[in-house]
Design a protein around this motif. Structure first.
Motif, short mmCIF file in Angstrom:
data_model
loop_
_atom_site.label_atom_id
_atom_site.label_comp_id
_atom_site.label_asym_id
_atom_site.label_seq_id
_atom_site.Cartn_x
_atom_site.Cartn_y
_atom_site.Cartn_z
N SER A 236 0.83 -1.20 0.00
CA SER A 236 0.00 0.00 0.00
C SER A 236 0.86 1.26 0.00
CB SER A 236 -0.91 0.01 1.23
OG SER A 236 -1.74 -1.13 1.25
N ALA A 237 1.99 1.19 0.72
CA ALA A 237 2.89 2.34 0.78
C ALA A 237 3.45 2.67 -0.60
CB ALA A 237 4.03 2.07 1.75
N THR A 238 3.74 1.64 -1.38
CA THR A 238 4.35 1.87 -2.69
C THR A 238 3.32 2.13 -3.78
OG1 THR A 238 4.40 -0.53 -3.09
CG2 THR A 238 6.36 0.47 -2.12
N GLU A 239 2.10 1.59 -3.62
CA GLU A 239 1.12 1.70 -4.70
C GLU A 239 0.10 2.82 -4.50
OE1 GLU A 239 -1.99 -1.16 -7.20
OE2 GLU A 239 -1.27 -1.80 -5.24
N LEU A 240 -0.31 3.06 -3.24
CA LEU A 240 -1.46 3.94 -3.02
C LEU A 240 -1.19 5.18 -2.18
CD1 LEU A 240 -4.21 1.27 -2.24
CD2 LEU A 240 -3.96 2.60 -4.32
N ALA A 241 -0.17 5.14 -1.33
CA ALA A 241 -0.01 6.20 -0.32
C ALA A 241 0.15 7.59 -0.93
CB ALA A 241 1.17 5.88 0.59
N LEU A 242 0.72 7.68 -2.12
CA LEU A 242 0.91 9.00 -2.74
C LEU A 242 -0.39 9.59 -3.26
CD1 LEU A 242 4.23 8.55 -4.77
CD2 LEU A 242 3.88 9.93 -2.71
N VAL B 271 -1.02 3.67 6.53
CA VAL B 271 0.34 3.17 6.38
C VAL B 271 1.27 3.85 7.37
CG1 VAL B 271 2.33 3.08 4.82
CG2 VAL B 271 0.05 2.51 3.96
N GLY B 272 1.12 5.17 7.52
CA GLY B 272 1.95 5.90 8.47
C GLY B 272 1.77 5.41 9.89
N VAL B 273 0.53 5.16 10.29
CA VAL B 273 0.25 4.64 11.63
C VAL B 273 0.90 3.26 11.81
CG1 VAL B 273 -1.58 3.75 13.14
CG2 VAL B 273 -1.86 5.96 12.00
N ALA B 274 0.80 2.43 10.78
CA ALA B 274 1.38 1.08 10.86
C ALA B 274 2.90 1.14 10.99
CB ALA B 274 0.99 0.27 9.62
N PHE B 275 3.54 1.98 10.19
CA PHE B 275 4.99 2.10 10.26
C PHE B 275 5.43 2.70 11.59
CE2 PHE B 275 6.00 2.25 5.40
CZ PHE B 275 5.64 0.92 5.31
N ASP B 276 4.70 3.71 12.06
CA ASP B 276 5.03 4.32 13.35
C ASP B 276 4.92 3.30 14.48
OD1 ASP B 276 5.52 6.75 12.17
OD2 ASP B 276 3.58 7.64 12.72
N PHE B 277 3.88 2.48 14.43
CA PHE B 277 3.70 1.45 15.46
C PHE B 277 4.86 0.47 15.46
CE2 PHE B 277 2.32 -2.67 16.96
CZ PHE B 277 1.61 -2.38 18.12
N ASP B 278 5.25 0.00 14.27
CA ASP B 278 6.34 -0.96 14.19
C ASP B 278 7.67 -0.36 14.65
OD1 ASP B 278 4.59 -2.84 13.24
OD2 ASP B 278 5.18 -2.65 11.14
N GLU B 279 7.92 0.89 14.25
CA GLU B 279 9.17 1.53 14.67
C GLU B 279 9.19 1.76 16.17
OE1 GLU B 279 12.04 5.30 13.40
OE2 GLU B 279 10.00 5.16 12.60
N ARG B 280 8.05 2.15 16.73
CA ARG B 280 7.97 2.38 18.17
C ARG B 280 8.18 1.08 18.94
NH1 ARG B 280 3.73 4.86 17.90
NH2 ARG B 280 2.20 3.28 18.49
N ARG B 281 7.65 -0.01 18.43
CA ARG B 281 7.85 -1.31 19.07
C ARG B 281 9.34 -1.66 19.10
NH1 ARG B 281 4.76 -6.31 19.07
NH2 ARG B 281 3.45 -5.64 17.32
N ILE B 282 10.01 -1.48 17.97
CA ILE B 282 11.44 -1.77 17.90
C ILE B 282 12.22 -0.87 18.85
CG2 ILE B 282 13.48 -1.75 16.41
CD1 ILE B 282 11.56 -2.38 14.05
#
Length: 205
Positions: free
Chosen positions: A121-127, A136-147
């Motif tokens: 979705s980030a590569t096909e639709l986010a723009l 997508v931003g929420v998902a990436f933020d969640f994963d980065e925060r977990r790490i």
């Protein structure tokens, strides 16, 4: 797993007909992951979901509605799976190893070719779609925060080196794990992806 159902049409005697929402969305997920949003047609989705086009439109509004519901379903299921696996690890370093390995193994063979709905979705639709971009931003933020939280926990419990910069390393591991899902679309071998995971873990030494 709790089964969600939704009314899609009246029966002849006035009682609603229902379908398994989760099962239908899981099939839609497969189509979107394999085909991408734009290439996936309503006919492919209805066939995979075992629903009529009218039922799909009534339940979700349109193809985009199916996609957004499938996206949310994908994130819920994935996070639950990751939480269950991480709970078994004895320390933060092992949790990080399990997490990175999880993405490496998901990037191999047929599963890898199917791809990740969030990354796709980030590569096909986010723009072009603000709502998808936000998801997508929420998902990436969640994963980065977990790490990030696991790195800090590891520095507290002694399993991660104290000289490691938590913020930059969390960003690097996020980029590596999402990148795994991208190159996994080409059918990478398991041993190659696991070797990449081991190399990524050296960032914590």
């Amino acid at each position: 797993m709790t089964t969600d159902t939704i009314d899609i049409a009246p029966r002849l005697r006035g009682r609603p007909r229902e379908f398994d929402m989760n099962a239908a969305l899981d099939e839609a997920l497969r189509v979107f992951s394999e085909r991408g949003y734009h290439a996936a047609s309503i006919s492919e989705l209805t066939e995979a979901m075992s629903l009529t086009a009218g039922s799909v439109y009534k339940a979700f509004g349109d193809k985009r509605g199916v996609f957004l519901a499938a996206f949310d379903r994908y994130r819920r299921v994935r996070q639950r799976l990751i939480d269950e696996v991480l709970a078994k690890a004895p320390n933060a370093h092992e949790k990080l190893r399990i997490l990175v390995t999880f993405f490496a193994e998901a990037s191999c063979g047929e599963i890898g070719r199917r791809g990740c709905l969030v990354v796709g979705s980030a590569t096909e639709l986010a723009l072009f779609d603000e709502e998808v971009a936000n998801r997508v931003g929420v998902a990436f933020d969640f994963d980065e925060r977990r790490i990030l939280e696991l790195i800090r926990l590891g520095q507290t419990d002694g399993s991660v080196a104290t000289h490691v910069d938590p913020e930059s390393t969390a960003c690097a591991l996020l980029a590596l794990t999402k990148g795994m899902r991208v190159i996994g679309k080409t059918g990478r071998k398991t041993e190659h992806m696991l070797a990449a995971a081991e190399a990524a873990m050296k960032l914590l030494n």
